[in-house]
Design a protein around this motif. Structure first.
Motif, PDB file in Angstrom:
ATOM      1  N   GLN A  21       6.865  -0.593  -1.671  1.00  0.00           N
ATOM      2  CA  GLN A  21       6.106   0.657  -1.542  1.00  0.00           C
ATOM      3  C   GLN A  21       6.952   1.891  -1.864  1.00  0.00           C
ATOM      4  O   GLN A  21       7.109   2.793  -1.038  1.00  0.00           O
ATOM      5  CB  GLN A  21       5.525   0.772  -0.129  1.00  0.00           C
ATOM      6  N   PRO A  22       7.499   1.975  -3.067  1.00  0.00           N
ATOM      7  CA  PRO A  22       8.308   3.150  -3.414  1.00  0.00           C
ATOM      8  C   PRO A  22       7.457   4.404  -3.572  1.00  0.00           C
ATOM      9  O   PRO A  22       6.230   4.339  -3.773  1.00  0.00           O
ATOM     10  CB  PRO A  22       8.942   2.753  -4.747  1.00  0.00           C
ATOM     11  N   VAL A  23       8.133   5.542  -3.500  1.00  0.00           N
ATOM     12  CA  VAL A  23       7.535   6.838  -3.837  1.00  0.00           C
ATOM     13  C   VAL A  23       7.916   7.122  -5.285  1.00  0.00           C
ATOM     14  O   VAL A  23       9.093   7.045  -5.646  1.00  0.00           O
ATOM     15  CB  VAL A  23       8.075   7.951  -2.921  1.00  0.00           C
ATOM     16  N   VAL A  24       6.940   7.453  -6.117  1.00  0.00           N
ATOM     17  CA  VAL A  24       7.219   7.688  -7.523  1.00  0.00           C
ATOM     18  C   VAL A  24       7.081   9.175  -7.821  1.00  0.00           C
ATOM     19  O   VAL A  24       6.113   9.816  -7.426  1.00  0.00           O
ATOM     20  CB  VAL A  24       6.320   6.827  -8.435  1.00  0.00           C
ATOM     21  N   VAL A  25       8.095   9.711  -8.500  1.00  0.00           N
ATOM     22  CA  VAL A  25       8.164  11.140  -8.816  1.00  0.00           C
ATOM     23  C   VAL A  25       8.163  11.291 -10.331  1.00  0.00           C
ATOM     24  O   VAL A  25       9.079  10.813 -11.009  1.00  0.00           O
ATOM     25  CB  VAL A  25       9.440  11.782  -8.237  1.00  0.00           C
ATOM     26  N   SER A  76       3.544   3.802  -2.578  1.00  0.00           N
ATOM     27  CA  SER A  76       3.127   4.435  -1.322  1.00  0.00           C
ATOM     28  C   SER A  76       2.641   5.852  -1.529  1.00  0.00           C
ATOM     29  O   SER A  76       1.769   6.342  -0.792  1.00  0.00           O
ATOM     30  CB  SER A  76       4.280   4.442  -0.314  1.00  0.00           C
ATOM     31  N   ALA A  77       3.198   6.546  -2.533  1.00  0.00           N
ATOM     32  CA  ALA A  77       2.850   7.948  -2.752  1.00  0.00           C
ATOM     33  C   ALA A  77       3.301   8.365  -4.139  1.00  0.00           C
ATOM     34  O   ALA A  77       4.202   7.762  -4.731  1.00  0.00           O
ATOM     35  CB  ALA A  77       3.509   8.837  -1.694  1.00  0.00           C
ATOM     36  N   VAL A  78       2.677   9.416  -4.644  1.00  0.00           N
ATOM     37  CA  VAL A  78       2.987   9.962  -5.965  1.00  0.00           C
ATOM     38  C   VAL A  78       3.349  11.435  -5.817  1.00  0.00           C
ATOM     39  O   VAL A  78       2.713  12.165  -5.056  1.00  0.00           O
ATOM     40  CB  VAL A  78       1.784   9.815  -6.928  1.00  0.00           C
ATOM     41  N   VAL A  79       4.374  11.864  -6.563  1.00  0.00           N
ATOM     42  CA  VAL A  79       4.748  13.277  -6.633  1.00  0.00           C
ATOM     43  C   VAL A  79       4.660  13.702  -8.095  1.00  0.00           C
ATOM     44  O   VAL A  79       5.256  13.066  -8.973  1.00  0.00           O
ATOM     45  CB  VAL A  79       6.173  13.531  -6.100  1.00  0.00           C
ATOM     46  N   ALA A  80       3.929  14.783  -8.342  1.00  0.00           N
ATOM     47  CA  ALA A  80       3.725  15.289  -9.698  1.00  0.00           C
ATOM     48  C   ALA A  80       4.370  16.663  -9.814  1.00  0.00           C
ATOM     49  O   ALA A  80       3.871  17.642  -9.257  1.00  0.00           O
ATOM     50  CB  ALA A  80       2.230  15.380 -10.000  1.00  0.00           C
ATOM     51  N   HIS A 129       6.750  14.236   2.008  1.00  0.00           N
ATOM     52  CA  HIS A 129       5.598  13.490   1.484  1.00  0.00           C
ATOM     53  C   HIS A 129       5.756  11.998   1.741  1.00  0.00           C
ATOM     54  O   HIS A 129       4.795  11.315   2.110  1.00  0.00           O
ATOM     55  CB  HIS A 129       5.473  13.768  -0.014  1.00  0.00           C
ATOM     56  N   ALA A 130       6.981  11.498   1.584  1.00  0.00           N
ATOM     57  CA  ALA A 130       7.246  10.074   1.850  1.00  0.00           C
ATOM     58  C   ALA A 130       6.997   9.746   3.310  1.00  0.00           C
ATOM     59  O   ALA A 130       6.403   8.701   3.638  1.00  0.00           O
ATOM     60  CB  ALA A 130       8.679   9.730   1.451  1.00  0.00           C
ATOM     61  N   ARG A 131       7.449  10.612   4.216  1.00  0.00           N
ATOM     62  CA  ARG A 131       7.236  10.373   5.648  1.00  0.00           C
ATOM     63  C   ARG A 131       5.756  10.405   5.994  1.00  0.00           C
ATOM     64  O   ARG A 131       5.268   9.575   6.777  1.00  0.00           O
ATOM     65  CB  ARG A 131       8.001  11.412   6.468  1.00  0.00           C
ATOM     66  N   ALA A 132       5.024  11.359   5.414  1.00  0.00           N
ATOM     67  CA  ALA A 132       3.589  11.444   5.693  1.00  0.00           C
ATOM     68  C   ALA A 132       2.872  10.208   5.167  1.00  0.00           C
ATOM     69  O   ALA A 132       1.980   9.672   5.846  1.00  0.00           O
ATOM     70  CB  ALA A 132       3.013  12.699   5.039  1.00  0.00           C
ATOM     71  N   ALA A 133       3.262   9.726   3.988  1.00  0.00           N
ATOM     72  CA  ALA A 133       2.626   8.530   3.430  1.00  0.00           C
ATOM     73  C   ALA A 133       2.940   7.302   4.272  1.00  0.00           C
ATOM     74  O   ALA A 133       2.082   6.426   4.462  1.00  0.00           O
ATOM     75  CB  ALA A 133       3.081   8.314   1.996  1.00  0.00           C
ATOM     76  N   ALA A 134       4.170   7.224   4.805  1.00  0.00           N
ATOM     77  CA  ALA A 134       4.556   6.069   5.624  1.00  0.00           C
ATOM     78  C   ALA A 134       3.764   6.026   6.923  1.00  0.00           C
ATOM     79  O   ALA A 134       3.486   4.938   7.458  1.00  0.00           O
ATOM     80  CB  ALA A 134       6.051   6.122   5.928  1.00  0.00           C
ATOM     81  N   GLY A 135       3.358   7.187   7.412  1.00  0.00           N
ATOM     82  CA  GLY A 135       2.585   7.232   8.667  1.00  0.00           C
ATOM     83  C   GLY A 135       1.097   7.185   8.480  1.00  0.00           C
ATOM     84  O   GLY A 135       0.345   7.219   9.455  1.00  0.00           O
ATOM     85  N   ARG A 136       0.665   7.072   7.242  1.00  0.00           N
ATOM     86  CA  ARG A 136      -0.759   7.066   6.938  1.00  0.00           C
ATOM     87  C   ARG A 136      -1.369   5.714   7.267  1.00  0.00           C
ATOM     88  O   ARG A 136      -0.793   4.674   6.986  1.00  0.00           O
ATOM     89  CB  ARG A 136      -0.928   7.371   5.438  1.00  0.00           C
ATOM     90  N   GLU A 137      -2.553   5.744   7.854  1.00  0.00           N
ATOM     91  CA  GLU A 137      -3.237   4.492   8.178  1.00  0.00           C
ATOM     92  C   GLU A 137      -3.698   3.822   6.889  1.00  0.00           C
ATOM     93  O   GLU A 137      -4.212   4.488   5.979  1.00  0.00           O
ATOM     94  CB  GLU A 137      -4.463   4.771   9.053  1.00  0.00           C
TER      95      GLU A 137
END
Length: 255
Positions: free
Chosen positions: A94-98, A119-123, A245-253
């Motif tokens: 579940q990496p974060v991609v930037v 896990s999350a995307v950063v644009a 953003h990574a922390r928020a995504a990790a805590g997302r249900e």
């Protein structure tokens, strides 16, 4: 900063490089994807800021940087498929991609093709603004941006452009201009952070706000004092937002 290791990943008839920085810590994986004509080099400052908090993987897409050139420039969809294939083979969890500039298109498409692995995307500085879809309009915005960037950022970008060469750049450009970012965003299934340098003439304020509204789960951050290459001129600010953003995504249900 020096890159600690360089991994070569081959998928079908294309080869992608993955660079890792020194001094990595424990934590999430971050995957950094560059824009058109450049390489992982302009991510060195952001990689240094992220490395104490996790593992950092800065890719060089096929045909860019030191990555071997395929027979033909890849489409955005083909770049995304290569990126997804590498993440699955590497076993990243579940990496974060930037993504930056054209790299935003690649990471959005990668998350669309296989949302389970991200896990999350950063644009950062996303393209292409529908108000400037032509090559001429993009060239004018790029020229304007170069007047606003720090000299070292321009040096990193321009020397990479020289290595890429005008022919390969111009053959790749139609793929970037033809990809409809605005059609991808509504189908995105992972949380999105949209970032823009407050002085960025390429990713306009109106365009990034439109990006935020189109995505189902997105927030927008402007980086004060930065132009298009915000992660080079303000690496600590961009890293802080990526980590939040990574922390928020990790805590997302889970959905």
């Amino acid at each position: 900063m020096r890159w600690r290791t360089v991994q070569e990943f081959r998928h079908q008839d294309r080869t992608m490089l993955v660079r890792r920085p020194e001094g990595e810590g424990d934590g999430p994986a971050f995957v950094l994807v560059h824009g058109i004509g450049v390489s992982a080099r302009y991510f060195t400052r952001l990689a240094r800021a992220l490395a104490p908090h996790g593992t950092v993987h800065a890719v060089e897409l096929p045909g860019f940087g030191a990555a071997p050139r395929p027979p033909e420039p890849l489409t955005i969809e083909e770049h995304a498929a290569t990126l997804d294939a590498w993440v699955r083979e590497a076993g990243l969890e579940q990496p974060v991609v930037v993504g930056h500039s054209m790299g935003v298109q690649v990471v959005l498409e990668a998350a669309l093709q296989d949302p389970r692995i991200w896990s999350a995307v950063v644009a950062v500085g996303g393209v292409v603004d529908p108000a400037a879809r032509t090559a001429t309009q993009q060239a004018l915005r790029l020229a304007h941006d170069m007047l606003l960037e720090p000299p070292l950022a321009n040096w990193a970008v321009l020397t990479d452009y020289l290595r890429t060469g005008p022919r390969w750049y111009l053959r790749t450009l139609p793929h970037m201009l033809g990809y409809r970012t605005e059609e991808t965003l509504p189908r995105l299934e992972v949380p999105l952070l949209v970032m823009r340098g407050a002085r960025d003439p390429i990713a306009s304020a109106a365009w990034v706000e439109h990006m935020r509204r189109l995505a189902p789960d997105a927030r927008l951050v402007e980086v004060q004092g930065a132009a298009h290459v915000a992660m080079y001129s303000r690496p600590e600010v961009v890293a802080g937002q990526v980590l939040a953003h990574a922390r928020a995504a990790a805590g997302r249900e889970p959905a």
